[in-house]
Scaffold this active site. Structure first.
Site, PDB file in Angstrom:
ATOM      1  N   LYS A 193       0.835  -1.216   0.000  1.00  0.00           N
ATOM      2  CA  LYS A 193       0.000   0.000   0.000  1.00  0.00           C
ATOM      3  C   LYS A 193       0.868   1.264   0.000  1.00  0.00           C
ATOM      4  CE  LYS A 193      -2.204  -1.061   3.839  1.00  0.00           C
ATOM      5  NZ  LYS A 193      -1.746  -2.389   4.263  1.00  0.00           N
ATOM      6  N   ARG A 268      -9.661   0.804   9.558  1.00  0.00           N
ATOM      7  CA  ARG A 268      -9.355  -0.597   9.851  1.00  0.00           C
ATOM      8  C   ARG A 268     -10.492  -1.251  10.617  1.00  0.00           C
ATOM      9  NH1 ARG A 268      -3.312   0.224   9.520  1.00  0.00           N
ATOM     10  NH2 ARG A 268      -2.314  -1.798   9.641  1.00  0.00           N
ATOM     11  N   ARG A 307      11.527  -6.917   4.359  1.00  0.00           N
ATOM     12  CA  ARG A 307      11.498  -5.480   4.638  1.00  0.00           C
ATOM     13  C   ARG A 307      12.111  -5.193   6.012  1.00  0.00           C
ATOM     14  NH1 ARG A 307       5.782  -2.318   4.521  1.00  0.00           N
ATOM     15  NH2 ARG A 307       5.588  -2.995   6.681  1.00  0.00           N
ATOM     16  N   ARG A 313      11.719  -1.392  11.419  1.00  0.00           N
ATOM     17  CA  ARG A 313      10.435  -1.496  12.113  1.00  0.00           C
ATOM     18  C   ARG A 313      10.412  -2.749  12.986  1.00  0.00           C
ATOM     19  NH1 ARG A 313       5.285  -0.246   8.278  1.00  0.00           N
ATOM     20  NH2 ARG A 313       4.314  -1.446   9.963  1.00  0.00           N
ATOM     21  N   ARG A 325      -0.230  -9.479  13.015  1.00  0.00           N
ATOM     22  CA  ARG A 325      -0.772  -8.326  12.261  1.00  0.00           C
ATOM     23  C   ARG A 325      -1.692  -8.809  11.144  1.00  0.00           C
ATOM     24  NH1 ARG A 325       4.535  -5.649  10.530  1.00  0.00           N
ATOM     25  NH2 ARG A 325       3.239  -4.253   9.308  1.00  0.00           N
TER      26      ARG A 325
HETATM   27  P1  AMP Z   1       0.756  -0.038   9.164  1.00  0.00           P
HETATM   28  O1  AMP Z   1       1.942   0.827   8.922  1.00  0.00           O
HETATM   29  O2  AMP Z   1      -0.464   0.441   8.415  1.00  0.00           O
HETATM   30  O3  AMP Z   1       1.022  -1.491   8.950  1.00  0.00           O
HETATM   31  O4  AMP Z   1       0.365   0.150  10.708  1.00  0.00           O
HETATM   32  C1  AMP Z   1       1.255  -0.256  11.753  1.00  0.00           C
HETATM   33  C2  AMP Z   1       0.521  -0.297  13.082  1.00  0.00           C
HETATM   34  O5  AMP Z   1      -0.010   0.994  13.389  1.00  0.00           O
HETATM   35  C3  AMP Z   1      -0.671  -1.233  13.127  1.00  0.00           C
HETATM   36  O6  AMP Z   1      -0.301  -2.575  13.360  1.00  0.00           O
HETATM   37  C4  AMP Z   1      -1.472  -0.623  14.265  1.00  0.00           C
HETATM   38  O7  AMP Z   1      -0.906  -0.952  15.514  1.00  0.00           O
HETATM   39  C5  AMP Z   1      -1.260   0.861  14.056  1.00  0.00           C
HETATM   40  N1  AMP Z   1      -2.319   1.424  13.171  1.00  0.00           N
HETATM   41  C6  AMP Z   1      -2.153   1.970  11.933  1.00  0.00           C
HETATM   42  N2  AMP Z   1      -3.321   2.374  11.404  1.00  0.00           N
HETATM   43  C7  AMP Z   1      -4.265   2.070  12.323  1.00  0.00           C
HETATM   44  C8  AMP Z   1      -5.673   2.188  12.375  1.00  0.00           C
HETATM   45  N3  AMP Z   1      -6.366   2.718  11.353  1.00  0.00           N
HETATM   46  N4  AMP Z   1      -6.327   1.771  13.485  1.00  0.00           N
HETATM   47  C9  AMP Z   1      -5.658   1.231  14.512  1.00  0.00           C
HETATM   48  N5  AMP Z   1      -4.336   1.057  14.525  1.00  0.00           N
HETATM   49  C10 AMP Z   1      -3.613   1.456  13.448  1.00  0.00           C
END
Ligand code: AMP
Length: 369
Positions: A193, A268, A307, A313, A325
């Site tokens: 994404k 989400r 990655r 990360r 996740r």
């Molecule tokens: P991402 O970079 O989108 O994979 O997000 C990494 C982490 O950020 C996720 O595993 C959640 O802990 C938190 N996070 C990101 N976006 C959201 C969201 N819309 N709602 C809740 N937690 C989020």
């Protein structure tokens, strides 16, 4: 959404709601007038539809006539009211009910009172289907008000914008912001994404908001939000809805002039999707599509481990957290497919292949919106 001349209008008051309001007014007026045979006077042009529906519903004998006044030029009510067709019959001793489609500044109403000053009617009552209390500047009594509405420009049901829109059976409201393209880029962690959003935001001049990136930025800068989010993110769990929604609202507000948004990692949950719809609605806009990158779980795990070697990360370094996740995604997030499918806005795109190929597949969907 409809377009009249150069402007966009959004649905505001439905046909059913209008008809129920007209019926309500008919009942109130018929009850008050008892066996009196009233003369209903419509103010042309705007009131023709209201008057027609009103007298069709009126349960007792009545007379109908019209006067024609003009006050609007484009979007603004002008000071100069023109009397184009005045009264054509003697109304001495009669009970007269003025039927107006809308009363805003009250200038037209002042002209109506001038017209009736020397007519020696028994009684003059004012009935208006719509009334804008914020715009009304006169003291004339309004005997019957169908519906109070905010001071926004409306069209439909007799009301026009430069001649167009009178024929619409419902009421539409002027959209105050320009047309935006907003979409949710969807898919499990590691679907690509973020990578794709970087290309698409350039190509379509959109603002890219990644909630994960905003959280990581806050963690790096050790803000209160960052500290709160970190405890959840480290375990691969979702940050609580209200925290995430407040943060997202603030990010959108920072970009008030955006031509549109790519939402990445948001929504989400259903609560987040509803909050996003509400936010877009406040901006007179909407989410046009959810575009989902579809990738097999094992491919995701391998991509994320790869990655993790360079991204730094913590949630990419451990296979258990990665699997958690992905599990969270299917448990809590994948239901959003249903949310957007129900609105005919879900587009699945194959997320396996070269970056360029996938960008092209995504562009084909965006271009078709
Ligand atoms: P991402 O970079 O989108 O994979 O997000 C990494 C982490 O950020 C996720 O595993 C959640 O802990 C938190 N996070 C990101 N976006 C959201 C969201 N819309 N709602 C809740 N937690 C989020």
């Amino acid at each position: 959404m409809i377009k009249l001349h150069d402007l966009h209008f959004k649905p505001f008051i439905s046909e059913d709601e209008i008809q129920a309001t007209v019926q309500h007014m008919v009942t109130a007026i018929a009850d008050d007038l008892q066996d009196e045979v009233p003369v209903f006077v419509g103010i042309l042009n705007g009131s023709f539809m209201f008057v027609s529906d009103f007298v069709k519903k009126y349960p007792k004998p009545c007379e109908v006539t019209f006067i024609k006044l003009a006050s609007y030029e484009g979007l603004k009510s002008t000071d100069d009211i023109q009397r184009l067709v005045g009264l054509t019959q003697d109304l001495t001793g009669r009970t007269v009910v003025i039927l107006e489609d809308i009363i805003d500044s009250g200038k037209t109403l002042a002209e109506v009172h001038r017209i009736f000053k020397n007519e020696n009617v028994k009684e003059l009552k004012i009935a208006t289907l719509f009334y804008k209390p914020e715009a009304y500047k006169k003291d004339f009594k309004l005997h019957y008000v169908g519906m109070e509405i905010p001071n926004k420009f409306i069209v439909g049901y007799g009301l026009d914008y430069d001649g167009l829109g009178r024929d619409l059976p419902a009421i539409y409201q002027l959209k105050t912001t320009q047309h935006m393209t907003n979409f949710v880029l969807f898919g499990p962690p590691g679907a690509g994404k973020g990578t794709q959003a970087e290309f698409l935001k350039e190509k379509y001049s959109l603002v890219h908001i990644s909630t994960g990136d905003v959280f990581r930025f806050n963690i790096k800068n050790e803000t209160a939000l960052g500290m709160l989010a970190k405890s959840y993110m480290d375990k691969g769990e979702l940050v609580p809805d209200q925290v995430t929604i407040d943060m997202l609202n603030a990010e959108v507000e920072k970009n008030a002039d955006a031509k549109g948004f790519i939402f990445d990692g948001f929504p989400r949950t259903n609560a987040q999707a509803e909050a996003l719809d509400k936010l877009m609605d406040q901006k007179d806009s909407q989410i046009n599509a959810m575009i989902a990158l579809e990738v097999d779980d094992e491919v995701l795990v391998q991509r994320l481990l790869e990655r993790g070697k360079t991204s730094g990360r913590a949630d990419d370094a451990d296979e258990n957290i990665i699997r958690n996740r992905i599990k969270e995604y299917y448990k809590k997030t994948a239901i959003l497919k249903d949310y957007y499918s129900a609105q005919d806005k879900y587009y699945g795109v194959d997320g396996v292949g070269s970056i360029e190929d996938i960008t092209e597949r995504l562009s084909a969907v965006i271009d078709s919106l």
